[in-house]
Scaffold this motif. Structure first.
Motif, short mmCIF file in Angstrom:
data_model
loop_
_atom_site.label_atom_id
_atom_site.label_comp_id
_atom_site.label_asym_id
_atom_site.label_seq_id
_atom_site.Cartn_x
_atom_site.Cartn_y
_atom_site.Cartn_z
N CYS A 170 -7.72 4.61 -4.63
CA CYS A 170 -6.93 4.93 -3.43
C CYS A 170 -7.57 6.07 -2.64
O CYS A 170 -8.13 7.00 -3.23
CB CYS A 170 -5.51 5.30 -3.83
N THR A 171 -7.46 5.97 -1.34
CA THR A 171 -7.95 7.01 -0.44
C THR A 171 -6.85 7.37 0.55
O THR A 171 -6.35 6.49 1.26
CB THR A 171 -9.20 6.54 0.32
N THR A 172 -6.50 8.64 0.60
CA THR A 172 -5.47 9.09 1.53
C THR A 172 -6.04 9.11 2.95
O THR A 172 -7.18 9.55 3.17
CB THR A 172 -4.98 10.50 1.16
N ASN A 173 -5.26 8.63 3.91
CA ASN A 173 -5.69 8.66 5.31
C ASN A 173 -5.90 10.10 5.78
O ASN A 173 -5.17 11.01 5.36
CB ASN A 173 -4.65 7.99 6.21
N GLN A 201 0.84 -1.20 0.00
CA GLN A 201 0.00 0.00 0.00
C GLN A 201 0.88 1.24 0.00
O GLN A 201 2.00 1.22 0.52
CB GLN A 201 -0.89 0.00 1.24
N VAL A 207 -4.75 4.05 1.56
CA VAL A 207 -5.23 2.68 1.38
C VAL A 207 -5.86 2.57 0.00
O VAL A 207 -6.68 3.41 -0.39
CB VAL A 207 -6.27 2.30 2.46
N CYS A 208 -5.46 1.53 -0.74
CA CYS A 208 -5.99 1.31 -2.08
C CYS A 208 -6.74 -0.02 -2.14
O CYS A 208 -6.38 -0.98 -1.46
CB CYS A 208 -4.88 1.29 -3.13
N THR A 209 -7.78 -0.06 -2.95
CA THR A 209 -8.50 -1.29 -3.24
C THR A 209 -8.44 -1.55 -4.73
O THR A 209 -8.14 -0.63 -5.52
CB THR A 209 -9.97 -1.20 -2.79
#
Length: 198
Positions: A107-110, A80, A85-87
């Motif tokens: 992807c989503t940045t924390n 990652q 976090v990426c899916t």
């Protein structure tokens, strides 16, 4: 003779069509896909023994080697990105012209909470701002000036810059912020801001 020429021409046409479409007969193509929301480095994608490392800001990826038509592929996330976090979707299939470009990595940045404490606040009216995000700390009961905590309503992205300022002073007294009011959001909540009111 004419029939021979027609048959030869049709055979050549079919061969060209199959090659251009990745049909049978040894056709091959590049395995690729799309990426959304990648703002951090460190993402590593794997298909079998092949890896690819998209850079922050990339909107697509492509494995370096050709994949044969009808070969199976299974693209997974090996690592990652830092602070995100990426899916992955549409990542397992049999290779053909339709499937080799359908994989999508999202992807989503924390995000983390920004806040701190206020000392000496005895009245309402104090407004603190981080860009367009504003918080109004509530004084302790009875206006005693006891320490109170505050957090901004909007979380800040991992690695993003922040800068907290006094947007409005309280009805009584003057408040200032300690020098750590400007910085970069760490990989966790940042609750060390200190506002002092006199």
């Amino acid at each position: 003779m004419k029939s021979l020429f027609v048959r030869s021409g049709l055979a050549l046409l079919c061969a060209v069509a199959l090659a251009s479409c990745g049909g049978s007969g040894g056709g091959s193509m590049l395995l690729s896909g799309g990426i959304t929301g990648l703002t951090k480095s460190g993402l590593v994608l794997v298909n079998g023994s092949e890896t690819v490392t998209p850079a922050a800001g990339d909107t697509a990826f492509q494995f370096p080697n050709l994949i044969a038509v009808n070969d199976n592929f299974d693209i997974t996330i090996k690592s990652q990105p830092t602070g995100a976090v990426c899916t992955i979707a549409n990542n397992v299939n049999t290779a053909n012209i339709y499937t080799v470009q359908q994989t999508l990595v999202t992807c989503t940045t924390n995000t983390w909470t920004l806040g701190g404490v206020v000392n000496g606040l005895k009245s309402t009216g104090l407004l603190l701002s981080n860009g367009s995000d504003v918080v109004s700390p509530t004084p302790a009961a009875g206006g005693s000036g006891a320490q109170v905590a505050f957090t901004f309503p909007i979380k800040v992205a991992d690695g993003a810059a922040f800068g907290v300022t006094v947007l409005s002073q309280p009805l009584s007294g003057t408040c200032t912020i300690s020098p750590n009011n400007v910085g970069t959001m760490p990989a966790g909540n940042a609750l060390g801001l200190v506002v002092t009111c006199i």
